[in-house]
Design a protein around this motif. Sequence first.
Motif, PDB file in Angstrom:
ATOM      1  N   GLY A 150       0.816  -1.209   0.000  1.00  0.00           N
ATOM      2  CA  GLY A 150       0.000   0.000   0.000  1.00  0.00           C
ATOM      3  C   GLY A 150       0.848   1.257   0.000  1.00  0.00           C
ATOM      4  N   GLN A 151       2.035   1.189   0.608  1.00  0.00           N
ATOM      5  CA  GLN A 151       2.913   2.348   0.685  1.00  0.00           C
ATOM      6  C   GLN A 151       3.891   2.413  -0.483  1.00  0.00           C
ATOM      7  OE1 GLN A 151       4.881   1.948   4.408  1.00  0.00           O
ATOM      8  NE2 GLN A 151       2.986   1.857   5.598  1.00  0.00           N
ATOM      9  N   ASN A 152       4.106   1.294  -1.145  1.00  0.00           N
ATOM     10  CA  ASN A 152       5.090   1.221  -2.232  1.00  0.00           C
ATOM     11  C   ASN A 152       4.395   1.004  -3.569  1.00  0.00           C
ATOM     12  OD1 ASN A 152       7.607   1.416  -0.729  1.00  0.00           O
ATOM     13  ND2 ASN A 152       6.960  -0.513   0.209  1.00  0.00           N
ATOM     14  N   HIS A 153       5.174   0.958  -4.590  1.00  0.00           N
ATOM     15  CA  HIS A 153       4.679   0.767  -5.956  1.00  0.00           C
ATOM     16  C   HIS A 153       4.913  -0.682  -6.383  1.00  0.00           C
ATOM     17  CE1 HIS A 153       4.450   5.135  -6.258  1.00  0.00           C
ATOM     18  NE2 HIS A 153       5.685   5.181  -5.770  1.00  0.00           N
ATOM     19  N   CYS A 154       4.301  -1.616  -5.684  1.00  0.00           N
ATOM     20  CA  CYS A 154       4.566  -3.033  -5.948  1.00  0.00           C
ATOM     21  C   CYS A 154       4.237  -3.440  -7.380  1.00  0.00           C
ATOM     22  CB  CYS A 154       3.790  -3.912  -4.972  1.00  0.00           C
ATOM     23  SG  CYS A 154       4.495  -3.937  -3.328  1.00  0.00           S
ATOM     24  N   VAL A 155       3.142  -2.949  -7.915  1.00  0.00           N
ATOM     25  CA  VAL A 155       2.754  -3.325  -9.279  1.00  0.00           C
ATOM     26  C   VAL A 155       3.799  -2.839 -10.275  1.00  0.00           C
ATOM     27  CG1 VAL A 155       1.010  -3.025 -11.070  1.00  0.00           C
ATOM     28  CG2 VAL A 155       0.310  -3.379  -8.705  1.00  0.00           C
ATOM     29  N   LYS A 156       4.293  -1.636 -10.086  1.00  0.00           N
ATOM     30  CA  LYS A 156       5.332  -1.119 -10.989  1.00  0.00           C
ATOM     31  C   LYS A 156       6.633  -1.890 -10.814  1.00  0.00           C
ATOM     32  CE  LYS A 156       3.667   3.550 -11.741  1.00  0.00           C
ATOM     33  NZ  LYS A 156       4.010   4.967 -11.706  1.00  0.00           N
ATOM     34  N   PHE A 157       6.984  -2.225  -9.577  1.00  0.00           N
ATOM     35  CA  PHE A 157       8.202  -3.011  -9.344  1.00  0.00           C
ATOM     36  C   PHE A 157       8.090  -4.384  -9.999  1.00  0.00           C
ATOM     37  CE2 PHE A 157       8.872  -0.602  -5.091  1.00  0.00           C
ATOM     38  CZ  PHE A 157       9.460   0.452  -5.754  1.00  0.00           C
ATOM     39  N   GLU A 158       6.933  -5.009  -9.866  1.00  0.00           N
ATOM     40  CA  GLU A 158       6.716  -6.325 -10.476  1.00  0.00           C
ATOM     41  C   GLU A 158       6.744  -6.242 -12.000  1.00  0.00           C
ATOM     42  OE1 GLU A 158       3.013  -7.434  -8.726  1.00  0.00           O
ATOM     43  OE2 GLU A 158       3.955  -8.114  -6.854  1.00  0.00           O
ATOM     44  N   THR A 159       6.155  -5.185 -12.537  1.00  0.00           N
ATOM     45  CA  THR A 159       6.149  -5.020 -13.991  1.00  0.00           C
ATOM     46  C   THR A 159       7.562  -4.806 -14.523  1.00  0.00           C
ATOM     47  OG1 THR A 159       3.945  -4.046 -13.879  1.00  0.00           O
ATOM     48  CG2 THR A 159       5.202  -3.651 -15.886  1.00  0.00           C
ATOM     49  N   ALA A 160       8.336  -3.960 -13.856  1.00  0.00           N
ATOM     50  CA  ALA A 160       9.720  -3.715 -14.288  1.00  0.00           C
ATOM     51  C   ALA A 160      10.553  -4.982 -14.184  1.00  0.00           C
ATOM     52  CB  ALA A 160      10.342  -2.600 -13.454  1.00  0.00           C
ATOM     53  N   THR A 161      10.337  -5.756 -13.121  1.00  0.00           N
ATOM     54  CA  THR A 161      11.063  -7.010 -12.953  1.00  0.00           C
ATOM     55  C   THR A 161      10.684  -8.007 -14.049  1.00  0.00           C
ATOM     56  OG1 THR A 161      11.163  -6.644 -10.571  1.00  0.00           O
ATOM     57  CG2 THR A 161      11.543  -8.880 -11.344  1.00  0.00           C
ATOM     58  N   ALA A 162       9.396  -8.088 -14.367  1.00  0.00           N
ATOM     59  CA  ALA A 162       8.946  -8.988 -15.435  1.00  0.00           C
ATOM     60  C   ALA A 162       9.542  -8.579 -16.779  1.00  0.00           C
ATOM     61  CB  ALA A 162       7.429  -9.003 -15.507  1.00  0.00           C
ATOM     62  N   MET A 163       9.593  -7.290 -17.059  1.00  0.00           N
ATOM     63  CA  MET A 163      10.183  -6.818 -18.317  1.00  0.00           C
ATOM     64  C   MET A 163      11.680  -7.134 -18.369  1.00  0.00           C
ATOM     65  SD  MET A 163       7.897  -5.554 -20.265  1.00  0.00           S
ATOM     66  CE  MET A 163       6.541  -6.509 -19.668  1.00  0.00           C
ATOM     67  N   ALA A 164      12.354  -7.044 -17.231  1.00  0.00           N
ATOM     68  CA  ALA A 164      13.775  -7.392 -17.191  1.00  0.00           C
ATOM     69  C   ALA A 164      13.973  -8.881 -17.458  1.00  0.00           C
ATOM     70  CB  ALA A 164      14.381  -7.005 -15.844  1.00  0.00           C
ATOM     71  N   PHE A 165      13.103  -9.714 -16.893  1.00  0.00           N
ATOM     72  CA  PHE A 165      13.192 -11.150 -17.174  1.00  0.00           C
ATOM     73  C   PHE A 165      12.921 -11.442 -18.649  1.00  0.00           C
ATOM     74  CE2 PHE A 165      12.707 -12.196 -12.561  1.00  0.00           C
ATOM     75  CZ  PHE A 165      13.805 -13.034 -12.469  1.00  0.00           C
ATOM     76  N   LEU A 166      11.951 -10.743 -19.235  1.00  0.00           N
ATOM     77  CA  LEU A 166      11.676 -10.937 -20.665  1.00  0.00           C
ATOM     78  C   LEU A 166      12.856 -10.474 -21.516  1.00  0.00           C
ATOM     79  CD1 LEU A 166       7.911  -9.961 -20.867  1.00  0.00           C
ATOM     80  CD2 LEU A 166       8.913 -12.227 -21.150  1.00  0.00           C
ATOM     81  N   SER A 167      13.503  -9.394 -21.116  1.00  0.00           N
ATOM     82  CA  SER A 167      14.688  -8.939 -21.835  1.00  0.00           C
ATOM     83  C   SER A 167      15.789  -9.989 -21.754  1.00  0.00           C
ATOM     84  CB  SER A 167      15.178  -7.609 -21.263  1.00  0.00           C
ATOM     85  OG  SER A 167      16.318  -7.173 -21.943  1.00  0.00           O
ATOM     86  N   TRP A 168      15.985 -10.555 -20.555  1.00  0.00           N
ATOM     87  CA  TRP A 168      16.993 -11.615 -20.407  1.00  0.00           C
ATOM     88  C   TRP A 168      16.615 -12.832 -21.241  1.00  0.00           C
ATOM     89  CZ3 TRP A 168      16.007 -16.453 -18.179  1.00  0.00           C
ATOM     90  CH2 TRP A 168      17.111 -17.287 -18.131  1.00  0.00           C
TER      91      TRP A 168
END
Length: 184
Positions: free
Chosen positions: A149-167
């Motif tokens: 609720g205090q952090n941007h978990c959805v954005k962090f998860e999305t960025a992490t998923a995009m990094a995995f897709l890039s890898w």
Amino acid sequence: MNVSHPSVHPIEAPPLTTTDGGGVVNEVPVRVRMKDVQGMPGTLGGLLLRICQFLFAVAALSVMTSTSDFASVTAFCYLVVAVALQSSWSLLLAIVDIYALLVCRCLRNSRVVVFFTIGDGITSTLTFAAACASAGITVLIGNDLNECGQNHCVKFETATAMAFLSWFTVSPSFLLNFWSLAAH
């Protein structure tokens, strides 16, 4: 006791020859080259892989930098640096692939292949490590600390998923370059 001893006599294939107009026979050197496998540098498949690597890395970079608190976590800073390096590397090699396709050049020079292999190996390792570290921190924030609720978990998860897709799209490039290098 009767024992047979087989003997092997190799038979050479006749050399390929051609004749020019005067009846003179010229030998044609035979060089066997590996086919252009789609995904290798200088092919359309390789260009598509580079474009996908670039797009996923830029997406991860954009999403992560759009949050205000990514700089407070070292793993997220590492992810930003890794995908920035990955996007630069992929863009550079996409430009090289476009040039090779436009001028119909084969990128099979051993020095070029070594350069591509080492670069892909380094960037894929960095991207994978950064994505794993970011995924661990995202799980920590979301599941263990219950502070989504205090952090941007959805954005962090999305960025992490995009990094995995890039890898995931860098890995075939690295493996095909490594295979090409081993074939030399």
